[in-house]
Scaffold this motif. Structure first.
Motif, PDB file in Angstrom:
ATOM      1  N   ALA A 192       0.947  -1.180  -0.062  1.00  0.00           N
ATOM      2  CA  ALA A 192      -0.094  -0.228   0.282  1.00  0.00           C
ATOM      3  C   ALA A 192       0.768   1.316   0.080  1.00  0.00           C
ATOM      4  CB  ALA A 192      -0.765  -0.059   1.095  1.00  0.00           C
ATOM      5  N   GLY A 193       0.648   2.149  -0.842  1.00  0.00           N
ATOM      6  CA  GLY A 193       1.377   3.677  -0.884  1.00  0.00           C
ATOM      7  C   GLY A 193       2.475   3.256  -2.174  1.00  0.00           C
ATOM      8  N   LEU A 194       2.475   2.231  -2.683  1.00  0.00           N
ATOM      9  CA  LEU A 194       3.548   2.288  -3.885  1.00  0.00           C
ATOM     10  C   LEU A 194       2.116   1.792  -4.934  1.00  0.00           C
ATOM     11  CD1 LEU A 194       6.572   0.304  -2.416  1.00  0.00           C
ATOM     12  CD2 LEU A 194       6.325   2.740  -2.984  1.00  0.00           C
ATOM     13  N   GLU A 195       1.855   0.592  -4.828  1.00  0.00           N
ATOM     14  CA  GLU A 195       1.085   0.008  -5.792  1.00  0.00           C
ATOM     15  C   GLU A 195       1.109   0.254  -7.521  1.00  0.00           C
ATOM     16  OE1 GLU A 195      -3.236   0.636  -4.262  1.00  0.00           O
ATOM     17  OE2 GLU A 195      -2.200   1.727  -2.729  1.00  0.00           O
ATOM     18  N   PHE A 196       2.390  -0.142  -7.569  1.00  0.00           N
ATOM     19  CA  PHE A 196       2.795  -0.112  -9.180  1.00  0.00           C
ATOM     20  C   PHE A 196       1.957  -0.978  -9.984  1.00  0.00           C
ATOM     21  CE2 PHE A 196       6.195   2.160  -7.209  1.00  0.00           C
ATOM     22  CZ  PHE A 196       6.448   3.081  -8.040  1.00  0.00           C
ATOM     23  N   ASP A 197       0.889  -0.902 -10.631  1.00  0.00           N
ATOM     24  CA  ASP A 197       0.105  -1.640 -11.128  1.00  0.00           C
ATOM     25  C   ASP A 197       0.509  -2.005 -12.755  1.00  0.00           C
ATOM     26  OD1 ASP A 197      -0.855   0.580 -12.008  1.00  0.00           O
ATOM     27  OD2 ASP A 197      -2.519   0.470 -10.863  1.00  0.00           O
ATOM     28  N   THR A 198       1.177  -1.314 -13.277  1.00  0.00           N
ATOM     29  CA  THR A 198       1.613  -1.319 -14.472  1.00  0.00           C
ATOM     30  C   THR A 198       2.874  -1.282 -14.850  1.00  0.00           C
ATOM     31  OG1 THR A 198       1.105   1.019 -15.276  1.00  0.00           O
ATOM     32  CG2 THR A 198      -0.629  -0.647 -15.755  1.00  0.00           C
ATOM     33  N   LEU A 199       3.305  -2.058 -15.807  1.00  0.00           N
ATOM     34  CA  LEU A 199       4.913  -2.040 -16.397  1.00  0.00           C
ATOM     35  C   LEU A 199       4.778  -1.383 -17.584  1.00  0.00           C
ATOM     36  CD1 LEU A 199       7.985  -3.176 -16.223  1.00  0.00           C
ATOM     37  CD2 LEU A 199       6.881  -5.272 -17.469  1.00  0.00           C
ATOM     38  N   MET A 200       5.177  -0.171 -17.683  1.00  0.00           N
ATOM     39  CA  MET A 200       5.144   0.653 -18.858  1.00  0.00           C
ATOM     40  C   MET A 200       5.989   0.030 -20.099  1.00  0.00           C
ATOM     41  SD  MET A 200       5.057   4.347 -17.931  1.00  0.00           S
ATOM     42  CE  MET A 200       6.453   4.413 -16.941  1.00  0.00           C
ATOM     43  N   CYS A 201       7.252  -0.348 -19.468  1.00  0.00           N
ATOM     44  CA  CYS A 201       8.186  -0.634 -20.722  1.00  0.00           C
ATOM     45  C   CYS A 201       9.093  -1.768 -19.845  1.00  0.00           C
ATOM     46  CB  CYS A 201       8.898   0.297 -21.329  1.00  0.00           C
ATOM     47  SG  CYS A 201       9.851   0.152 -22.682  1.00  0.00           S
ATOM     48  N   LEU A 202       9.808  -2.621 -20.799  1.00  0.00           N
ATOM     49  CA  LEU A 202      10.854  -3.370 -20.094  1.00  0.00           C
ATOM     50  C   LEU A 202      11.920  -3.229 -21.360  1.00  0.00           C
ATOM     51  CD1 LEU A 202      10.637  -6.614 -18.201  1.00  0.00           C
ATOM     52  CD2 LEU A 202      12.245  -6.441 -20.228  1.00  0.00           C
ATOM     53  N   SER A 203      13.217  -2.841 -21.125  1.00  0.00           N
ATOM     54  CA  SER A 203      14.166  -2.614 -22.283  1.00  0.00           C
ATOM     55  C   SER A 203      15.495  -3.454 -21.596  1.00  0.00           C
ATOM     56  CB  SER A 203      14.103  -1.356 -22.680  1.00  0.00           C
ATOM     57  OG  SER A 203      13.373  -0.355 -21.977  1.00  0.00           O
ATOM     58  N   GLY A 204      15.714  -4.381 -22.584  1.00  0.00           N
ATOM     59  CA  GLY A 204      17.199  -4.862 -22.563  1.00  0.00           C
ATOM     60  C   GLY A 204      18.223  -3.820 -23.084  1.00  0.00           C
ATOM     61  N   VAL A 205      19.122  -3.737 -22.561  1.00  0.00           N
ATOM     62  CA  VAL A 205      20.372  -2.636 -23.123  1.00  0.00           C
ATOM     63  C   VAL A 205      21.829  -3.479 -22.951  1.00  0.00           C
ATOM     64  CG1 VAL A 205      21.569  -0.448 -22.665  1.00  0.00           C
ATOM     65  CG2 VAL A 205      18.978  -0.774 -22.514  1.00  0.00           C
ATOM     66  N   ASP A 206      22.524  -3.507 -24.076  1.00  0.00           N
ATOM     67  CA  ASP A 206      23.856  -3.800 -23.868  1.00  0.00           C
ATOM     68  C   ASP A 206      24.637  -2.469 -23.529  1.00  0.00           C
ATOM     69  OD1 ASP A 206      26.401  -4.790 -24.279  1.00  0.00           O
ATOM     70  OD2 ASP A 206      26.090  -5.043 -26.187  1.00  0.00           O
ATOM     71  N   ASP A 207      25.323  -2.716 -22.290  1.00  0.00           N
ATOM     72  CA  ASP A 207      25.842  -1.473 -21.640  1.00  0.00           C
ATOM     73  C   ASP A 207      27.258  -1.222 -22.657  1.00  0.00           C
ATOM     74  OD1 ASP A 207      24.002  -0.877 -19.889  1.00  0.00           O
ATOM     75  OD2 ASP A 207      24.737  -2.453 -18.387  1.00  0.00           O
ATOM     76  N   ALA A 208      27.782  -2.448 -23.123  1.00  0.00           N
ATOM     77  CA  ALA A 208      28.987  -2.185 -23.907  1.00  0.00           C
ATOM     78  C   ALA A 208      30.040  -1.459 -22.980  1.00  0.00           C
ATOM     79  CB  ALA A 208      29.084  -1.310 -25.281  1.00  0.00           C
ATOM     80  N   ASN A 209      30.254  -2.075 -21.531  1.00  0.00           N
ATOM     81  CA  ASN A 209      31.380  -1.320 -20.861  1.00  0.00           C
ATOM     82  C   ASN A 209      32.486  -2.455 -20.656  1.00  0.00           C
ATOM     83  OD1 ASN A 209      29.758  -3.170 -19.303  1.00  0.00           O
ATOM     84  ND2 ASN A 209      29.005  -1.626 -18.071  1.00  0.00           N
ATOM     85  N   GLY A 210      32.615  -3.390 -21.313  1.00  0.00           N
ATOM     86  CA  GLY A 210      33.411  -4.398 -21.029  1.00  0.00           C
ATOM     87  C   GLY A 210      34.777  -4.047 -21.801  1.00  0.00           C
ATOM     88  N   GLU A 211      35.743  -4.963 -21.937  1.00  0.00           N
ATOM     89  CA  GLU A 211      37.015  -4.738 -22.583  1.00  0.00           C
ATOM     90  C   GLU A 211      36.665  -5.040 -24.265  1.00  0.00           C
ATOM     91  OE1 GLU A 211      41.077  -7.042 -22.849  1.00  0.00           O
ATOM     92  OE2 GLU A 211      39.870  -7.315 -21.162  1.00  0.00           O
ATOM     93  N   LYS A 212      36.755  -3.853 -25.183  1.00  0.00           N
ATOM     94  CA  LYS A 212      36.797  -4.263 -26.349  1.00  0.00           C
ATOM     95  C   LYS A 212      38.030  -4.323 -27.057  1.00  0.00           C
ATOM     96  CE  LYS A 212      33.136  -0.953 -26.368  1.00  0.00           C
ATOM     97  NZ  LYS A 212      32.842   0.571 -25.771  1.00  0.00           N
ATOM     98  N   THR A 213      37.939  -5.446 -28.129  1.00  0.00           N
ATOM     99  CA  THR A 213      39.089  -5.739 -29.034  1.00  0.00           C
ATOM    100  C   THR A 213      38.672  -5.285 -30.450  1.00  0.00           C
ATOM    101  OG1 THR A 213      38.405  -7.992 -28.610  1.00  0.00           O
ATOM    102  CG2 THR A 213      40.377  -7.199 -27.601  1.00  0.00           C
ATOM    103  N   ASN A 214      39.391  -4.808 -31.338  1.00  0.00           N
ATOM    104  CA  ASN A 214      38.934  -4.656 -32.555  1.00  0.00           C
ATOM    105  C   ASN A 214      39.575  -5.805 -33.332  1.00  0.00           C
ATOM    106  OD1 ASN A 214      37.468  -2.036 -32.601  1.00  0.00           O
ATOM    107  ND2 ASN A 214      39.417  -1.169 -32.155  1.00  0.00           N
ATOM    108  N   ASP A 215      38.432  -6.503 -34.009  1.00  0.00           N
ATOM    109  CA  ASP A 215      38.876  -7.615 -34.766  1.00  0.00           C
ATOM    110  C   ASP A 215      39.431  -7.039 -36.275  1.00  0.00           C
ATOM    111  OD1 ASP A 215      37.957  -9.101 -32.931  1.00  0.00           O
ATOM    112  OD2 ASP A 215      36.187  -9.573 -34.016  1.00  0.00           O
ATOM    113  N   PRO A 216      40.372  -7.705 -36.965  1.00  0.00           N
ATOM    114  CA  PRO A 216      40.833  -7.449 -38.356  1.00  0.00           C
ATOM    115  C   PRO A 216      39.801  -7.029 -39.287  1.00  0.00           C
ATOM    116  CG  PRO A 216      41.646  -9.728 -37.614  1.00  0.00           C
ATOM    117  CD  PRO A 216      40.653  -9.281 -36.398  1.00  0.00           C
ATOM    118  N   ASP A 217      38.569  -7.627 -39.288  1.00  0.00           N
ATOM    119  CA  ASP A 217      37.789  -7.365 -40.280  1.00  0.00           C
ATOM    120  C   ASP A 217      36.899  -5.920 -39.871  1.00  0.00           C
ATOM    121  OD1 ASP A 217      36.588  -8.442 -38.090  1.00  0.00           O
ATOM    122  OD2 ASP A 217      34.934  -9.538 -39.271  1.00  0.00           O
ATOM    123  N   GLY A 218      37.258  -5.453 -38.772  1.00  0.00           N
ATOM    124  CA  GLY A 218      36.574  -4.119 -38.478  1.00  0.00           C
ATOM    125  C   GLY A 218      35.509  -4.142 -37.372  1.00  0.00           C
ATOM    126  N   SER A 219      35.000  -5.160 -37.183  1.00  0.00           N
ATOM    127  CA  SER A 219      34.172  -5.353 -36.076  1.00  0.00           C
ATOM    128  C   SER A 219      34.888  -5.445 -34.636  1.00  0.00           C
ATOM    129  CB  SER A 219      33.305  -6.770 -36.289  1.00  0.00           C
ATOM    130  OG  SER A 219      34.319  -7.660 -36.471  1.00  0.00           O
TER     131      SER A 219
END
Lengths: 357, 175, 371
Positions: B49-76
């Motif tokens: 009571a007092g919060l009562e969140f009855d709807t989920l407006m949106c649920l989004s998955g996000v790739d934070d891309a905060n890991g260690e990045k390595t550039n492959d030879p083909d540019g990816s």
């Protein structure tokens, strides 16, 4: 007609063939072509559109001819999993059933394909052949939509034949004949002799009959609508649910046969209704031919009146189609079994009592 | 009607271990929650009571891309480590307040609890997050791909290091 | 011994006249009775979200057009409103008014398609063409304004692509005058038609509780009797200045939350939209149509969730920024997508023909479901 041709040609078989083909080429085919065009024009008129307006002048008169030519050229596709024999027979059977019904319909006093005494009975029986064709086509297509469409169609047509038959029975009691030409002849002379206005009876009976004739007419008109699968009863081919129901898998000329038989059927049932209730080929007032003393004019006038009345009811069918939504399959059955059949029964009893008076 | 900060304080009190932090970003404040506790937290948010969140407006998955990045030879790019996140936007129709939750899961083992049993709305959203980002929702009744073909095996398209496959079922993919 | 029976599985779609696009419904049937419906989506997936990551912020706008292609204006509207809130931009008064006018005209156009095709699904052809006739006029108004009839790309961040055509206001008033009696005509022809009511009343009943739990929004939620409209409940742009009602379902012809209620809410919403457009036309101020915005749009690091009341429901954009000119992540919460989730639930225990009736009343556009 057959006798006339027999005398003219002098050969039994040839005369029979000509007599059989004559209505097809003289009337049904041109009528079906024009009816398809009329359907389009009527719908266009009701929907604020123009409709076909290029081929054959301003009114698109040749549109259907072009459509049929196109259908002739189409590849005749038979699905590999389909039951080929049944698949090929089905459209022929449907067309035959429809076309054969025309044999007992009097187009005018001078022309009736076959002047048999069991005319009405024959029409009811032969048009049931259509169900077999539809069921065959639906089953043979090996397509689920077709199958559901065919099942619905069989249930629907078989059910609606009962109120139709009951009304026809009532009419037979009133007129005492199963021959449509005789029934038409009874309603001769003037508009108040039409069966819808109590027929050839006189006095109190006539006035007692009028309301029940109206009820009979409404019942038979509704049930014939269902028998020819027109809106609001076009459930077997409900294109928004079943794509096109039993003829989903058909293409080319076989499709055209279904298509033509639908329109031919529309006219056939309108013709039966006309003959039963609206004087058949009889003019609502006297004939010009009789007045002028030109006897050959009378049959032509009769043909005109017959076509005009029949086409009017075809037009009403189109009118309904472009106005009403479609019923659901269970509602359709409800209409038939819970309303039309009981009413038709009560109507039958009352009409019977009145004719006994 | 409660502000997001108040909601965070209530949650922190109720789940001291699982409700991790409150980021007061001016455009949209975010509460970070333990991915394996999100079901409990959400149930609390809906039922209290007092919060009562009855709807989920949106649920989004996000790739934070905060890991260690390595550039492959083909540019990816190939990303190792870091997190994948799920954002939950909740709203209460009765009390007219909103809150944004986030769970972050390790990229190599992206598992979060499903909230499908709380808000049915989450069903397809979670399937989409699984389909696009590759987050696995535990206890989801029917976690299949939703927008991509069911037999797509070339990875999760919305990840930042996604590479188009050369062929799919014998059809050439790049055009 | 009883015969062994088996349920028939009917695949409705992806090519089917009534699935409103490329939707596949796996329908499990017992005779004509539905045991279960499983929707399969994704045939129209065009990677909207992945595209956005490669575009700059203004370049996303043309892609939003293509989501729900029947309400492109409103998709633009949702995106630009969210972006302006993200950037903290105030747009000129005239822009706000024009946006509201366009948005509401678009709502009428979208509802006209929804109602027309719904009639078509039920088997009534003619109302469909009557609806298209009126929609045609609206499209001409749009064409006059921005040159396009379907995909407008009209609203830009901080302004509009074109000002109104000088003829727009009189033509728009003329349209409203013609349109109002046409709604009555539609009601007489379709809404109160006995067969139509029989087909739609008491079908696909969606109770309010279920609707909220499933996140249903828009006319579907209002059809269940919940007075919820973001234009009133979470106002954006200048909707708080207009006087209009939120129509809700009443169960007038059957049960509350049936297909007929959902249908009729849309009809009445068109009347309300007419009211809003009339008021906006009366108050339309003169002025600039572009706010001063930086040449390169770079929102602050962070995220935002903005939502507007699309003709079909709550259209939400979740935009994440990493401080560069390209969005880091854009997630679209499409009303059709979410409203579709409840579809399987609604269909259970009905007949095949009802699937079509229910699907029509949900009013989906596959461009948005699949993105």
């Amino acid at each position: 007609m057959y006798n006339l041709l027999n005398n003219l040609i002098g050969n039994d078989y040839l005369a029979a063939v000509v007599a059989a083909l004559l209505p097809l080429f003289v009337f049904i085919l041109p009528y079906a072509l024009m009816a398809v065009l009329a359907e389009r024009k009527v719908s266009a008129f009701m929907q604020d559109r123009l409709g076909p307006n290029r081929l054959g002048g301003k009114y698109g008169l040749l549109q259907t001819v072009a459509d049929i030519l196109k259908l002739f050229q189409k590849e005749d596709i038979v699905a590999s999993e389909a039951d080929k024999k049944l698949f090929n027979i089905a459209p022929v059977l449907v067309f035959t059933g429809t076309y054969a019904a025309f044999a007992a319909i009097p187009f005018s006093g001078a022309y009736i394909g076959s002047d048999i005494d069991l005319g009405l009975f024959y029409i009811v029986a032969i048009s049931s052949l259509v169900v077999a064709g539809i069921l065959m086509g639906g089953w043979a297509s090996n397509n689920k939509y077709s199958l559901i469409g065919a099942m619905r169609s069989a249930a629907q047509i078989v059910s609606y034949e009962i109120p139709t038959a009951l009304v026809i029975l009532a009419m037979v009691m009133v007129t005492g004949s199963l021959n449509l030409r005789e029934i038409s002849e009874m309603q001769t002379a003037y508009i108040w002799n039409w069966n819808i206005f109590g027929g050839a009876f006189s006095g109190i009976e006539k006035f007692l009959l009028i309301p029940f004739m109206l009820i009979s007419f409404v019942i038979i008109y509704i049930s014939t609508l269902a028998e020819v699968n027109r809106v609001p009863f076009d459930i077997p081919e409900a294109e928004s649910e079943l794509v096109s129901g039993f003829h989903t898998e058909y293409s080319g000329m076989k499709f055209a046969m279904f298509f033509l038989s639908e329109y031919a059927n529309m006219f056939a049932v309108s013709a039966v209704v006309t003959s039963l209730f609206f004087g058949g080929y009889q003019s609502p007032f006297g004939y010009l031919g009789n007045t002028l003393g030109i006897s050959w004019l009378v049959p032509l006038e009769q043909l005109f009146w017959f076509a005009a009345k029949g086409l009017f009811f075809v037009f009403v069918q189109m009118w309904l189609r472009w106005t009403l939504p479609r019923l659901r399959v269970d509602q359709l059955m409800t209409v038939c079994w819970k309303y039309l059949i009981p009413y038709a029964f009560v109507n039958l009893i009352i009409v019977g009592l009145i004719t006994l008076l | 009607m409660k502000t997001r900060e108040e909601i965070f304080n209530i949650l922190k009190q109720e789940f001291p271990q699982d409700v991790l932090e409150f980021q007061n970003i001016p455009t949209e404040p975010i509460i970070t929650v333990n991915p394996l506790a999100i079901h409990r937290v959400c149930l609390f948010l809906r039922e209290t009571a007092g919060l009562e969140f009855d709807t989920l407006m949106c649920l989004s998955g996000v790739d934070d891309a905060n890991g260690e990045k390595t550039n492959d030879p083909d540019g990816s790019v190939t990303i190792k480590g870091g997190t994948l996140s799920v954002y939950y936007h909740l709203h209460s129709m009765k009390l007219d307040h909103k809150v944004t939750l986030r769970v972050s899961t390790p990229r190599e083992d992206p598992e979060a609890e499903s909230v499908e049993s709380i808000w049915k709305c989450a069903d397809w959203h979670e399937r989409e997050a699984y389909d696009m980002i590759g987050i696995i929702f535990l206890h989801h009744p029917d976690l299949r791909r939703i927008l991509m073909p069911y037999d797509w095996d070339a990875g999760y398209p919305l990840r930042k290091d996604y590479k188009n496959p050369e062929f799919y079922q014998g059809m050439k993919v790049p055009y | 011994m009883a015969l062994k029976t088996e349920e028939m599985v009917l695949n409705m779609g992806p090519q089917h006249p009534s699935t409103h696009g490329v939707l596949r419904l796996e329908v499990e049937l017992d005779g004509e009775l539905i045991i279960n419906v499983k929707p399969h989506i994704g045939y129209l997936h065009r990677c909207f979200e992945k595209h956005c990551e490669a575009m700059t912020y203004p370049q996303v706008i043309p892609y939003t057009d293509r989501l729900d292609y029947l309400s492109s204006m409103y998709n633009n509207f949702g995106y630009v409103v969210t972006m302006e809130r993200f950037l903290g931009i105030q747009v000129p008064e005239r822009v706000e008014y024009i946006r509201v006018i366009m948005g509401e005209l678009q709502r009428i156009a979208s509802h006209l398609i929804a109602l027309g095709t719904y009639g078509l699904d039920i088997g009534a052809y003619t109302p469909f063409l009557y609806c298209f006739r009126d929609r045609e006029t609206i499209l001409s108004l749009f064409e006059m304004t921005c040159g396009a009839r379907l995909l407008y790309n009209y609203m830009w961040v901080g302004g509009l692509s074109h000002d109104l055509h000088p003829d727009f206001v009189p033509k728009c008033r003329e349209f409203l005058k013609v349109f109002k009696p046409n709604i009555t005509e539609l009601n007489n022809l379709l809404s109160y038609n006995k067969i139509f009511v029989e087909r739609t009343a008491n079908i696909g009943i969606l109770p309010a509780e279920t609707a909220i739990n499933y996140g249903i929004t828009g006319p579907m939620l209002r059809g269940s009797g919940v007075k919820w409209d973001l234009r009133k409940n979470d106002p954006y742009s200048i909707y708080d200045r207009f006087d209009f009602e939120i129509p809700v379902g009443t169960g007038a012809q059957g049960t509350l939350g049936d297909c007929w209620d959902r249908y009729f809410v849309r009809v009445r919403e068109m009347e309300e939209s007419v009211k809003i457009v009339e008021q906006a036309l009366d108050q339309l101020p003169e002025g600039d149509i572009n706010a001063a915005i930086p040449k390169r749009i770079k929102p602050p690091v962070g995220s935002i969730y903005g939502r507007v009341e699309n003709p079909k429901g709550e259209l939400g954009y979740f935009i994440m920024s990493d401080g560069s000119t390209n969005p880091f992540r854009v997630k679209l919460r499409g009303p059709s997508f979410v409203n579709m989730t409840v579809f399987g639930e609604l269909c259970k225990g009905h007949l095949i023909a009802d699937v079509i009736a229910i699907l029509g009343s949900v009013d989906i556009v596959l461009g948005e479901v699949d993105r």
